[in-house]
Design a protein around this motif. Structure first.
Motif, short mmCIF file in Angstrom:
data_model
loop_
_atom_site.label_atom_id
_atom_site.label_comp_id
_atom_site.label_asym_id
_atom_site.label_seq_id
_atom_site.Cartn_x
_atom_site.Cartn_y
_atom_site.Cartn_z
N ASP A 1 0.80 -1.20 0.24
CA ASP A 1 0.06 -0.13 -0.07
C ASP A 1 1.05 1.30 -0.01
N VAL B 1 -0.55 -7.99 -4.24
CA VAL B 1 -1.79 -8.09 -3.70
C VAL B 1 -2.23 -6.65 -3.09
N TYR C 1 -5.69 -3.31 -2.29
CA TYR C 1 -6.92 -3.12 -2.36
C TYR C 1 -6.82 -1.94 -3.05
N TYR C 2 -7.75 -1.50 -4.34
CA TYR C 2 -7.51 -0.47 -5.06
C TYR C 2 -6.06 -0.58 -5.80
N LEU C 3 -5.59 -1.80 -5.86
CA LEU C 3 -4.12 -1.88 -6.27
C LEU C 3 -3.77 -1.31 -7.75
N GLU C 4 -4.62 -0.95 -8.57
CA GLU C 4 -4.49 -0.22 -9.86
C GLU C 4 -3.74 1.00 -9.33
N GLN D 1 -1.03 -9.05 -10.77
CA GLN D 1 -1.57 -8.47 -9.74
C GLN D 1 -2.81 -8.78 -9.27
N GLU E 1 -6.29 -8.16 -7.17
CA GLU E 1 -7.04 -7.29 -6.31
C GLU E 1 -7.99 -7.77 -5.50
N SER F 1 -10.40 -6.77 -3.51
CA SER F 1 -12.04 -6.22 -3.66
C SER F 1 -12.51 -7.03 -4.56
N GLU F 2 -11.95 -7.56 -5.80
CA GLU F 2 -12.49 -8.19 -6.82
C GLU F 2 -12.88 -9.91 -6.43
N THR G 1 -5.13 -5.62 4.75
CA THR G 1 -5.38 -6.21 3.39
C THR G 1 -4.87 -7.68 3.16
N TYR H 1 -7.09 -11.12 2.62
CA TYR H 1 -6.73 -11.91 1.55
C TYR H 1 -6.60 -13.40 1.89
#
Lengths: 594, 184
Positions: free
Chosen positions: B20, B100, B102-105, B127, B129, B131-132, B175, B179
């Motif tokens: 993060d 890995v 959250y809102y990794l993009e 990658q 995600e 949340s996915e 996170t 996961y």
């Protein structure tokens, strides 16, 4: 920072707070977080433990011989023994998805180099329990020290303007019933006490028509209304003054007198005792019982041990019984009978007024009718004084509990041959009998008969003892998961543990003819007779004290509201209760009793 | 040595990195990285004993609004290092392990902003995600539903403890717990 947050969590778990900063820093570099789904088997006889676990979230059960012996949840840790001895008889199974810190075995063993940590984990139950209790007492400020000024009764302050005459000021003071006069001058307050008046006006040359400001020289010593009581005590001691002015912001809200402060701290028990002795009527006793209730409340707030409160209450109640006994019975009749109290009163283990359980033993050959009216009156008085009525009607007003010594013996024979629950319950109540007034030898006589009758009566003893298995020890309640699902969030201390302990000890005392009714004394006697070894006796005493102490507050408690340490103490106590149940099952062959 | 009964779908990586970033804002083009936090997950363990945490030197004045969120004040950056050095250390830490987040993009875009000009390519790591994964799991139960994908909601739903302070490492650890809960 995150490392700090985790560090704080570890530090909050006893005994890790004992580690010095550098050891803890070092430890933080070695801790990982692990996740185990429900039903994972972590440790068993064949799976050696590889780490010390501290639970962040979730719960784990420890199972020995198919029985749950412990439940670990948030903030708990396990299992030092498995690591130290390199084996475990129990299985540790994840009951609710587990997120936990892991301290790897070599790192944990390294930690054990710290003597205090080591002693915590290696100690037997009793020492560990004591250490936990000490920690609990330390981490909790004494309520006495926590009391605030605003909790106290404050006297009205007589505030006057500096320009009015001494005469007017004193008149106003008299009218208000105030102890001192406060003179206001430009947002400052000065005090005029009786001593000032005496020195300056009576013995000095100031006239009563002079301005009050002339003798108001000392600025008040004040304290904030939100401050702690002990700070007021410190102020009074420091300045050698008898009162402080209590302020809220810049406003005077009252005067705190030294006398009130000291009486808050003082123990009034002797005063209550004297007042009971001096009382001449039931009405006078009524006032006294009210102050007795206040006394208990204060003692509880001060954190006095259960044992001592219970002893005190027993002593004072006994005085009340004796007083009423003397009030209702003619002097001649007083020598012909024996008034006994039973149940928790008989055991001297009550702190709040529980149902009255009392009875009368009358000398053989006397006309029992002579005792009917006095006993009705006695019962009436007790009710008036706030001793609650007994639901089971175990009271002197009931003919069943007003027998001659001979009739009691017949009754005992009936009890000894009955396997009925209600009969056994009456027997249990009678076993806790204690004489409070009259001729004590009558109770002794009946008791001797009782013991001889139950001698080697293993069958009936077993039937009595089996009641300890009636309620399951609620160890599982400590997992929040189970509570929410099956229970009303509450844990019943009496059913959960105290009953089994008290009743088991009572039954053993009957078997070993132990002539005392108090549970603590009975345990000690059983230890002397070699029924319990020293260690087990101490475990029982500690558990009894822990559970009774918690019960002062309430019988039903929510384990989630207990502090971590209190939870551990209670858990340990329940473990002892389970051990005691096993002991009784074996001793009385309870598996053979249906 | 342990028995693990992982019944649910296993995403086939033995080791991943959860990371993060804390930034001055939410626009990768304009904003900059203030700190990077990362932890590795090996099998079922979050290796918090080897936590990656860096603060990046920042020349401009930090936007006051963003300070309220990431709680990084200019004084906290006294021990900070240059962004180039930070990126180098970060790339060393992650190697070619899957990432890995959250809102990794967004976090990857922030990192790429510095990696691309330096090395000429973007991060090639796989990658994942969270949340996915969470969405896929939830949508099974409520096919037409609106799935709340806010971080705190996922945290609560997965029964992962909220560690309080939001900083790069804490967020990465939380996170990571999510996961693990989701895939095991």
């Amino acid at each position: 920072m995150s490392i700090l947050d985790q560090r704080r969590l570890i530090e909050s778990i006893h005994p890790f707070e004992l580690l010095n900063a550098s050891v803890l820093d070092d430890l933080m570099q070695k801790i990982d977080i692990a996740y185990y789904p429900k039903d994972t088997l972590l440790i068993s006889r064949t799976i050696a433990s590889v780490a010390f676990y501290i639970i962040i979230k979730g719960s784990v059960v420890e199972i020995l011989d198919d029985e749950i012996t412990n439940v670990y949840s948030e903030g708990d840790s396990f299992d030092a023994n498995a690591l130290i001895y390199n084996k475990s008889e129990s299985k540790f199974i994840v009951q609710e998805d587990l997120i936990c810190y892991e301290i790897k075995k070599p790192d944990f063993l390294l930690l054990m180099q710290d003597k205090r940590v080591q002693s915590y984990f290696l100690q037997d139950f009793v020492t560990r329990h004591k250490q936990l209790k000490e920690y609990d007492a330390k981490s909790d400020f004494s309520p006495f020290l926590m009391a605030k000024i605003q909790d106290m009764f404050l006297h009205k302050a007589c505030i006057v303007d500096g320009n009015i005459s001494i005469f007017d000021a004193v008149s106003l003071q008299e009218e208000m019933g105030a102890k001192v006069i406060l003179v206001e001058d430009d947002a400052k307050y000065f005090v005029v006490s009786d001593t000032n008046l005496k020195k300056d006006v009576l013995l000095g040359d100031v006239h009563v028509r002079d301005k009050i400001s002339k003798i108001a020289k000392n600025e008040v010593i004040s304290i904030d209304v939100n401050d702690f009581l002990f700070n007021a005590l410190l102020l009074m001691t420091k300045y050698e003054i008898k009162r402080v002015v209590v302020m809220d912001d810049a406003k005077v809200v009252g005067i705190l007198e030294q006398l009130d402060l000291l009486s808050f701290f003082a123990n009034h028990s002797h005063i209550v005792a004297v007042r009971i002795d001096k009382a001449n009527s039931v009405d006078e006793l009524k006032d006294v019982t009210q102050s007795l209730n206040n006394l208990i409340t204060t003692l509880r707030a001060k954190g006095v041990k259960f044992r001592y409160i219970a002893k005190l209450v027993a002593t004072l109640n006994e005085k009340i019984y004796l007083k009423l006994f003397n009030m209702t019975l003619d002097e001649e009749l007083q020598k012909q009978c024996c008034l006994i109290v039973m149940g928790s009163e008989g055991r001297e283990e009550q702190t709040l007024k529980t149902d009255q359980d009392n009875a009368l033993i009358i000398k053989d050959g006397l006309d029992k009718d002579m005792f009917v009216n006095p006993m009705m009156l006695l019962n009436q008085y007790l009710l008036e004084l706030g001793f609650p009525k007994c639901e089971g009607d175990v009271m002197v007003s009931n003919e069943f509990w007003r027998k001659s010594a001979k009739e009691y013996k017949t009754q005992i024979s009936t009890w000894a041959n009955s396997m009925q629950e209600s009969e056994l319950q009456n027997l249990s109540i009678f076993l806790d009998a204690k004489c409070v007034a009259g001729d004590e030898s009558l109770l002794k006589e009946v008791n001797e008969y009782l013991y001889s009758h139950f001698h080697s009566r293993d069958d009936i003893l077993a039937h009595m003892a089996v009641a300890v298995l009636n309620f399951e020890t609620p160890l599982t309640l400590f997992s929040s998961f189970v509570i929410q699902k099956e229970h009303d969030n509450k844990l019943n201390l009496k059913k959960g543990g105290l009953f089994a302990l008290v009743h088991g000890v009572r039954t053993l005392s009957l078997e070993y003819e132990i002539d005392t009714s108090n549970t603590v004394d009975r345990i000690k006697e059983l230890n002397n007779k070699g029924v319990f070894d020293k260690n087990f006796a101490t475990e029982l005493l500690e558990s009894f004290d822990t559970m009774s102490g918690m019960r002062i507050r309430a019988n039903e408690i929510d384990p989630n509201e207990l502090s971590k340490v209190q939870k551990d103490l209670l858990k340990d106590s329940f473990k002892v209760v389970n051990k005691f149940k096993k002991f009784l099952s074996f001793h009385f062959h309870l598996n053979m009793v249906s | 040595m342990f028995f693990h009964f992982f019944k649910k779908k296993q995403i086939g990586f033995d080791e991943v990195v959860v990371f993060d970033t804390e930034t001055t804002g939410l626009n990768p083009k304009k904003d900059d990285i203030l700190s990077i936090g990362a932890v590795k997950i090996k099998n079922n363990k979050i290796i918090t004993s080897q936590t990656f945490e860096l603060f990046v030197k920042y020349e401009k004045e930090i936007n006051h609004e963003s300070i309220k969120i990431h709680k990084i004040r200019p004084v906290d950056l006294v021990d900070a290092i240059d962004i180039d050095k930070a990126i180098e250390l970060f790339l060393d830490f992650i190697g070619d392990l899957p990432l890995v987040g959250y809102y990794l993009e967004f976090d990857v875009a922030m990192i790429n902003k510095y990696v691309k000009p330096k090395l000429g390519y973007k991060l090639k790591n796989k990658q994942i995600e969270v949340s996915e994964i969470y969405y896929d799991r939830e949508i099974k139960f409520i096919p037409q539903g609106n799935i709340d994908l806010r971080f705190d909601t996922i945290l609560k739903k997965c029964e992962v403890p909220n560690m309080g302070a939001h900083n790069a490492v804490n967020d990465a650890i939380m996170t990571a717990m999510i996961y693990l809960k989701l895939i095991k």
